[in-house]
Write a protein that holds these residues in place. Structure first.
Motif, PDB file in Angstrom:
ATOM      1  N   GLN A  88     -39.829 -27.299  -0.106  1.00 43.66           N
ATOM      2  CA  GLN A  88     -40.533 -28.479   0.398  1.00 43.66           C
ATOM      3  C   GLN A  88     -39.822 -28.947   1.666  1.00 43.66           C
ATOM      4  OE1 GLN A  88     -43.317 -30.507  -0.588  1.00 43.66           O
ATOM      5  NE2 GLN A  88     -42.823 -31.403   1.389  1.00 43.66           N
ATOM      6  N   MET A  89     -40.504 -28.838   2.801  1.00 46.47           N
ATOM      7  CA  MET A  89     -39.947 -29.335   4.052  1.00 46.47           C
ATOM      8  C   MET A  89     -39.969 -30.861   4.019  1.00 46.47           C
ATOM      9  SD  MET A  89     -39.030 -26.690   5.817  1.00 46.47           S
ATOM     10  CE  MET A  89     -38.666 -27.445   7.403  1.00 46.47           C
ATOM     11  N   ASP A  90     -38.976 -31.463   4.617  1.00 47.83           N
ATOM     12  CA  ASP A  90     -38.919 -32.917   4.701  1.00 47.83           C
ATOM     13  C   ASP A  90     -40.018 -33.376   5.659  1.00 47.83           C
ATOM     14  OD1 ASP A  90     -38.191 -35.645   5.377  1.00 47.83           O
ATOM     15  OD2 ASP A  90     -36.237 -35.192   4.476  1.00 47.83           O
ATOM     16  N   LEU A  91     -40.924 -34.173   5.179  1.00 50.22           N
ATOM     17  CA  LEU A  91     -42.078 -34.595   5.971  1.00 50.22           C
ATOM     18  C   LEU A  91     -41.693 -35.462   7.160  1.00 50.22           C
ATOM     19  CD1 LEU A  91     -44.586 -35.140   3.064  1.00 50.22           C
ATOM     20  CD2 LEU A  91     -44.547 -33.266   4.720  1.00 50.22           C
ATOM     21  N   ARG A  92     -40.511 -36.053   7.113  1.00 52.59           N
ATOM     22  CA  ARG A  92     -40.044 -36.815   8.275  1.00 52.59           C
ATOM     23  C   ARG A  92     -39.854 -35.883   9.473  1.00 52.59           C
ATOM     24  NH1 ARG A  92     -34.878 -39.529   5.841  1.00 52.59           N
ATOM     25  NH2 ARG A  92     -34.756 -37.383   5.092  1.00 52.59           N
ATOM     26  N   THR A  93     -39.385 -34.665   9.226  1.00 50.98           N
ATOM     27  CA  THR A  93     -39.220 -33.698  10.315  1.00 50.98           C
ATOM     28  C   THR A  93     -40.579 -33.304  10.878  1.00 50.98           C
ATOM     29  OG1 THR A  93     -37.127 -32.871   9.446  1.00 50.98           O
ATOM     30  CG2 THR A  93     -38.330 -31.409  10.930  1.00 50.98           C
ATOM     31  N   ILE A  94     -41.547 -33.082  10.003  1.00 53.66           N
ATOM     32  CA  ILE A  94     -42.897 -32.731  10.461  1.00 53.66           C
ATOM     33  C   ILE A  94     -43.466 -33.881  11.292  1.00 53.66           C
ATOM     34  CG2 ILE A  94     -45.199 -31.952   9.769  1.00 53.66           C
ATOM     35  CD1 ILE A  94     -42.751 -30.078   9.015  1.00 53.66           C
ATOM     36  N   ASP A  95     -43.223 -35.118  10.854  1.00 48.89           N
ATOM     37  CA  ASP A  95     -43.697 -36.283  11.611  1.00 48.89           C
ATOM     38  C   ASP A  95     -43.047 -36.352  12.996  1.00 48.89           C
ATOM     39  OD1 ASP A  95     -45.440 -37.175   9.638  1.00 48.89           O
ATOM     40  OD2 ASP A  95     -44.009 -38.612   8.796  1.00 48.89           O
ATOM     41  N   ASN A 175     -33.763 -21.573  25.505  1.00 51.65           N
ATOM     42  CA  ASN A 175     -35.108 -22.110  25.671  1.00 51.65           C
ATOM     43  C   ASN A 175     -35.732 -22.599  24.364  1.00 51.65           C
ATOM     44  OD1 ASN A 175     -37.447 -22.867  27.043  1.00 51.65           O
ATOM     45  ND2 ASN A 175     -38.390 -20.867  26.779  1.00 51.65           N
ATOM     46  N   PHE A 176     -35.001 -23.457  23.648  1.00 52.75           N
ATOM     47  CA  PHE A 176     -35.603 -24.101  22.476  1.00 52.75           C
ATOM     48  C   PHE A 176     -34.970 -25.460  22.253  1.00 52.75           C
ATOM     49  CE2 PHE A 176     -32.006 -22.067  20.290  1.00 52.75           C
ATOM     50  CZ  PHE A 176     -31.639 -23.000  19.339  1.00 52.75           C
ATOM     51  N   VAL A 177     -35.650 -26.270  21.441  1.00 53.94           N
ATOM     52  CA  VAL A 177     -35.160 -27.589  21.054  1.00 53.94           C
ATOM     53  C   VAL A 177     -35.122 -27.661  19.538  1.00 53.94           C
ATOM     54  CG1 VAL A 177     -35.678 -30.077  21.075  1.00 53.94           C
ATOM     55  CG2 VAL A 177     -35.946 -28.720  23.157  1.00 53.94           C
ATOM     56  N   HIS A 178     -34.016 -28.157  19.026  1.00 54.78           N
ATOM     57  CA  HIS A 178     -33.830 -28.403  17.597  1.00 54.78           C
ATOM     58  C   HIS A 178     -34.244 -29.846  17.329  1.00 54.78           C
ATOM     59  CE1 HIS A 178     -31.515 -28.538  13.740  1.00 54.78           C
ATOM     60  NE2 HIS A 178     -31.440 -29.812  14.081  1.00 54.78           N
ATOM     61  N   MET A 179     -35.087 -30.047  16.305  1.00 53.67           N
ATOM     62  CA  MET A 179     -35.477 -31.390  15.870  1.00 53.67           C
ATOM     63  C   MET A 179     -35.193 -31.494  14.383  1.00 53.67           C
ATOM     64  SD  MET A 179     -39.189 -31.868  17.729  1.00 53.67           S
ATOM     65  CE  MET A 179     -39.434 -31.310  19.404  1.00 53.67           C
ATOM     66  N   ASP A 180     -34.583 -32.613  13.972  1.00 51.78           N
ATOM     67  CA  ASP A 180     -34.339 -32.813  12.544  1.00 51.78           C
ATOM     68  C   ASP A 180     -34.477 -34.285  12.197  1.00 51.78           C
ATOM     69  OD1 ASP A 180     -31.731 -34.264  12.562  1.00 51.78           O
ATOM     70  OD2 ASP A 180     -30.869 -32.372  13.235  1.00 51.78           O
ATOM     71  N   CYS A 181     -34.507 -34.566  10.892  1.00 51.55           N
ATOM     72  CA  CYS A 181     -34.668 -35.948  10.431  1.00 51.55           C
ATOM     73  C   CYS A 181     -33.351 -36.528   9.937  1.00 51.55           C
ATOM     74  CB  CYS A 181     -35.746 -36.032   9.350  1.00 51.55           C
ATOM     75  SG  CYS A 181     -35.350 -35.114   7.848  1.00 51.55           S
ATOM     76  N   GLY A 182     -32.242 -35.941  10.370  1.00 52.00           N
ATOM     77  CA  GLY A 182     -30.923 -36.472  10.026  1.00 52.00           C
ATOM     78  C   GLY A 182     -30.613 -37.709  10.865  1.00 52.00           C
ATOM     79  N   PRO A 183     -29.336 -38.047  10.954  1.00 50.77           N
ATOM     80  CA  PRO A 183     -28.945 -39.206  11.781  1.00 50.77           C
ATOM     81  C   PRO A 183     -29.385 -39.030  13.238  1.00 50.77           C
ATOM     82  CG  PRO A 183     -27.102 -38.434  10.445  1.00 50.77           C
ATOM     83  CD  PRO A 183     -28.193 -37.420  10.296  1.00 50.77           C
ATOM     84  N   VAL A 184     -29.674 -40.131  13.906  1.00 52.08           N
ATOM     85  CA  VAL A 184     -30.066 -40.086  15.299  1.00 52.08           C
ATOM     86  C   VAL A 184     -28.847 -39.690  16.129  1.00 52.08           C
ATOM     87  CG1 VAL A 184     -30.929 -41.426  17.263  1.00 52.08           C
ATOM     88  CG2 VAL A 184     -31.872 -41.824  14.985  1.00 52.08           C
ATOM     89  N   ARG A 185     -28.981 -38.551  16.840  1.00 55.65           N
ATOM     90  CA  ARG A 185     -27.915 -38.036  17.676  1.00 55.65           C
ATOM     91  C   ARG A 185     -28.503 -36.999  18.609  1.00 55.65           C
ATOM     92  NH1 ARG A 185     -29.030 -35.360  13.555  1.00 55.65           N
ATOM     93  NH2 ARG A 185     -28.256 -33.310  13.005  1.00 55.65           N
ATOM     94  N   THR A 186     -27.790 -36.661  19.669  1.00 58.21           N
ATOM     95  CA  THR A 186     -28.227 -35.627  20.592  1.00 58.21           C
ATOM     96  C   THR A 186     -27.056 -34.723  20.942  1.00 58.21           C
ATOM     97  OG1 THR A 186     -27.775 -36.967  22.552  1.00 58.21           O
ATOM     98  CG2 THR A 186     -30.006 -37.094  21.648  1.00 58.21           C
ATOM     99  N   TRP A 187     -27.369 -33.502  21.339  1.00 58.37           N
ATOM    100  CA  TRP A 187     -26.344 -32.565  21.791  1.00 58.37           C
ATOM    101  C   TRP A 187     -26.993 -31.478  22.614  1.00 58.37           C
ATOM    102  CZ3 TRP A 187     -28.345 -32.682  16.931  1.00 58.37           C
ATOM    103  CH2 TRP A 187     -28.904 -31.518  16.434  1.00 58.37           C
ATOM    104  N   ARG A 188     -26.164 -30.751  23.302  1.00 57.55           N
ATOM    105  CA  ARG A 188     -26.625 -29.582  24.071  1.00 57.55           C
ATOM    106  C   ARG A 188     -25.917 -28.366  23.539  1.00 57.55           C
ATOM    107  NH1 ARG A 188     -27.903 -31.207  30.072  1.00 57.55           N
ATOM    108  NH2 ARG A 188     -28.414 -33.379  29.722  1.00 57.55           N
ATOM    109  N   GLY A 189     -26.689 -27.302  23.428  1.00 55.36           N
ATOM    110  CA  GLY A 189     -26.127 -26.061  22.904  1.00 55.36           C
ATOM    111  C   GLY A 189     -26.003 -24.995  23.956  1.00 55.36           C
TER     112      GLY A 189
END
Length: 189
Positions: A88-95, A175-189
């Motif tokens: 079950q994917m976390d629906l917050r991530t889908i949102d 050439n991609f972006v990671h999106m998650d529903c964890g804590p609000v934060r940003t980073w560059r890979g």
């Protein structure tokens, strides 16, 4: 017939400007659902996979309710393609993904690079790259790595950050972006 004078401002231009500046305006929205409220009574997502050749384009929320059949379809689509294991994917991530796509004003589906990862797959990827977290949110079904041909990683990251609803990693070199529903934060890979 009279010719209407154009102001030179297009809807796409306004949305692009909004996405670029929304990070500073975003605190008025507590999460991605705030951006989706203005989208009407539906939420939808469109993705394809270069690994499996599969596509999903579905309305997964109508009038305040998630549609269980559509959510199951998303879960199967976002499975670990190496093991065929789905959770079950976390629906917050889908949102967050849906809200970000809406902000970018594109009809192009996401290219899903990685959704759910089994612990075995994550361990294998970690052995290959130090950029893979040992306790990745992918293992919990709370993250996705995405690409769009019509938008840059900067545009994608700005849209996801505007949601102020989770983590956003910008991997310009890959050439991609990671999106998650964890804590609000940003980073560059």
């Amino acid at each position: 017939m009279t010719k209407q004078k154009s102001s030179g401002i297009t809807r796409r231009g306004l949305l692009g400007a909004f996405a670029a500046t929304a990070v500073s305006a975003a605190p008025t929205f507590s999460n991605a659902a705030g951006f989706l409220r203005g989208a009407g009574d539906i939420r939808k997502i469109a993705m394809h996979s270069g690994r499996t050749g599969e596509r999903v384009e579905t309305i997964y929320w109508i009038e305040g309710e998630y549609i269980s059949e559509a959510v199951r379809e998303i879960n199967v689509f976002m499975r670990d393609w190496r093991t065929s294991e789905a959770i079950q994917m976390d629906l917050r991530t889908i949102d967050i993904m849906s809200a970000s796509l809406n902000l970018m004003d594109t009809s192009e589906p996401y290219l899903l690079l990685s959704g759910y990862r089994s612990p075995q797959t994550n361990a294998m990827l970690r052995r290959q790259s130090s950029a893979v977290a040992s306790n990745s949110l992918h293992i919990r079904g709370q993250a996705a790595d995405l690409r769009l041909q019509s938008r840059s990683t900067t545009q994608m990251a700005n849209a996801a950050q505007a949601c102020r609803a989770g983590g956003v990693g910008k991997y310009s070199g890959s050439n991609f972006v990671h999106m998650d529903c964890g804590p609000v934060r940003t980073w560059r890979g």
